[in-house]
Scaffold this active site. Structure first.
Site, PDB file in Angstrom:
ATOM      1  CB  ILE A  68      -1.002   0.021   1.179  1.00 26.44           C
ATOM      2  CG1 ILE A  68      -0.289   0.082   2.525  1.00 26.44           C
ATOM      3  CG2 ILE A  68      -1.910  -1.179   1.111  1.00 26.44           C
ATOM      4  CD1 ILE A  68      -1.248   0.248   3.697  1.00 26.44           C
ATOM      5  CD  GLU A  69       3.778   3.455   3.009  1.00 26.28           C
ATOM      6  OE1 GLU A  69       4.103   4.411   2.284  1.00 26.28           O
ATOM      7  OE2 GLU A  69       3.183   3.600   4.080  1.00 26.28           O
ATOM      8  CB  SER A  70       6.099   1.681  -2.995  1.00 27.89           C
ATOM      9  OG  SER A  70       6.495   0.409  -2.488  1.00 27.89           O
TER      10      SER A  70
END
Length: 450
Positions: free
Chosen positions: A121-123
């Site tokens: 969900i970050e990258s």
């Protein structure tokens, strides 16, 4: 798109991918069964134990330890992901290179295995993901936090893009936040919004006599969605078929290893010696920002696929050609990019790309840049240089691009994607198009809508 989630950073901002999305090398699958633990409850514990040993997803699922937060927010993101199976496939394939290592480091620290899913969900597990707030890498460290946790950032390299170093820094930070706030949902909220934001929200609720748990805090909308996003990924990994998805098994074994490397070497030569593609080399060694890799240390190491490590060592020992095709050049007063390129028989575009130069700006006199080494000459790439003189008033990798682009004659999706630092796949995904043909005069979105 009504919501954007996987391509967002810890501040809730959209990220962009600096290079074209690459097709990862296929890993030999240890089995062809879809991972669906809920359909296997009637099977023996011994079978589950064996399965856990050969399928990394099962290993991750069996060690989930964060309290489930299934609610309307998590269901919203489950729906978003399940509507984009190709996106999920790209993200999961990309994670294959790094996930075994991340899971191992999480387990060593006794942390819940959900933490290993956080880069999704970050990258979207892309080590060259980058945001407008200068957050970089799979864990999306901003410059100041990266430096605080020992991630070196200079003209030659950015350790925030090194999966090993950034993972250890991120886990250090998350453990600190967990010790500070006492629960993983609050630690994750602080990772997203900053510990100050969460601390102030807790203080306000305390003053009003209100509960201070994650669900009851008044937090930014993106932070309120942060744990539900992770919950959605967690649910999909646990039972992909429930969402109409298929996730390939990942062998429960290391994908990469370290090899000793020369202190100065061309990046493309390193890839050739390992007999892997440059894209593959870049995704494992993405902290290196120049076509010339150099270090001031006595030694350096590269990260390579296990099956390429011995090949690199063997080919390097037998290599008789120069390791470097670049020189370090100090510019003279009033020299222009075009004249320097001509001087060293280079394409102007190659000189700009190698040095992140801004073609609209003059190069400062006495600046240090990389130029092509002329055939038959010695390289000076080993020499000591004054780092303060490196040309830095350049077009940086986090420059802000417009939100929309009007298609002109001669434009292609590849040209537009390259111009604005995103992949063709991403451009297609944002605009919900499948064909490569585009209409002159049409308007393309360059960023996802919130």
């Amino acid at each position: 798109m009504s919501i954007a989630l996987a391509e967002r950073n810890i501040l809730g901002e959209e990220i962009s991918i600096l290079e074209n999305d690459v097709t990862d090398q296929e890993i030999n699958k240890l089995n062809t069964l879809n991972f669906n633990p809920t359909s296997s409850t009637n099977k023996s514990q011994n079978f589950q134990s064996i399965k856990a040993e050969i399928n990394l997803w099962q290993r991750i699922y069996s060690r989930f330890d964060i309290k489930d937060e299934n609610n309307s927010r998590s269901k919203k993101y489950e729906k978003w992901y399940s509507a984009r199976p190709e996106y999920i496939e790209r993200m999961m394939d990309r994670s294959q290179k790094y996930l075994f290592y991340v899971v191992g480091e999480v387990e060593k620290r006794g942390m819940p295995s959900e933490i290993a899913l956080l880069p999704m969900i970050e990258s979207a597990y892309n080590p060259i993901a980058n945001s407008r707030s200068k957050a970089v890498g799979i864990w999306q460290f901003i410059p100041s936090t990266g430096r605080l946790y020992g991630l070196k950032q200079d003209w030659w390299q950015d350790k925030r893009r090194n999966v090993v170093d950034a993972t250890n820094a991120a886990l250090d930070y998350l453990q600190k936040l967990h010790a500070l706030f006492g629960t993983w949902d609050l630690a994750l909220a602080a990772y997203n919004a900053g510990e100050g934001t969460v601390s102030r929200a807790i203080a306000k609720n305390k003053a009003k006599g209100l509960p201070t748990d994650y669900a009851n805090l008044k937090l930014p909308a993106e932070t309120k969605d942060y744990v539900p996003k992770l919950q959605a990924i967690k649910n999909i990994v646990s039972n992909p078929s429930q969402y109409g998805l298929y996730i390939d098994p990942i062998p429960n074994k290391p994908y990469f290893t370290y090899v000793e490397a020369p202190t100065v070497i061309d990046a493309d030569l390193a890839a050739n010696l390992a007999e892997i593609s440059y894209d593959e080399f870049l995704l494992l060694n993405s902290e290196h920002r120049r076509p010339l890799i150099r270090t001031n240390e006595k030694t350096q190491k590269f990260i390579l696929p296990i099956n390429a490590a011995d090949t690199f060592v063997k080919n390097l020992s037998q290599n008789e050609k120069p390791l470097v095709s670049w020189n370090i050049y100090q510019t003279k007063r009033n020299e222009k990019i075009k004249s320097i390129a001509n001087k060293f028989d280079m394409e102007e575009s190659d000189l700009i790309k190698a040095n992140d130069l801004n073609p609209q700006k003059l190069i400062k006199p006495s600046s240090i840049i990389l130029v092509a080494k002329k055939e038959g000459t010695e390289t000076n790439a080993h020499q000591d240089i004054d780092e303060s003189k490196i040309q830095k008033d350049s077009k940086t990798e986090i420059s802000v691009s417009p939100n929309k682009y009007k298609v002109k004659p001669g434009d292609t999706l590849t040209k537009i994607a390259k111009k604005y630092g995103i992949s063709v796949d991403e451009l297609k995904d944002i605009n919900q198009i499948t064909a490569s043909d585009i209409q002159i005069g049409s308007t393309l979105q360059l960023k996802r809508n919130n």
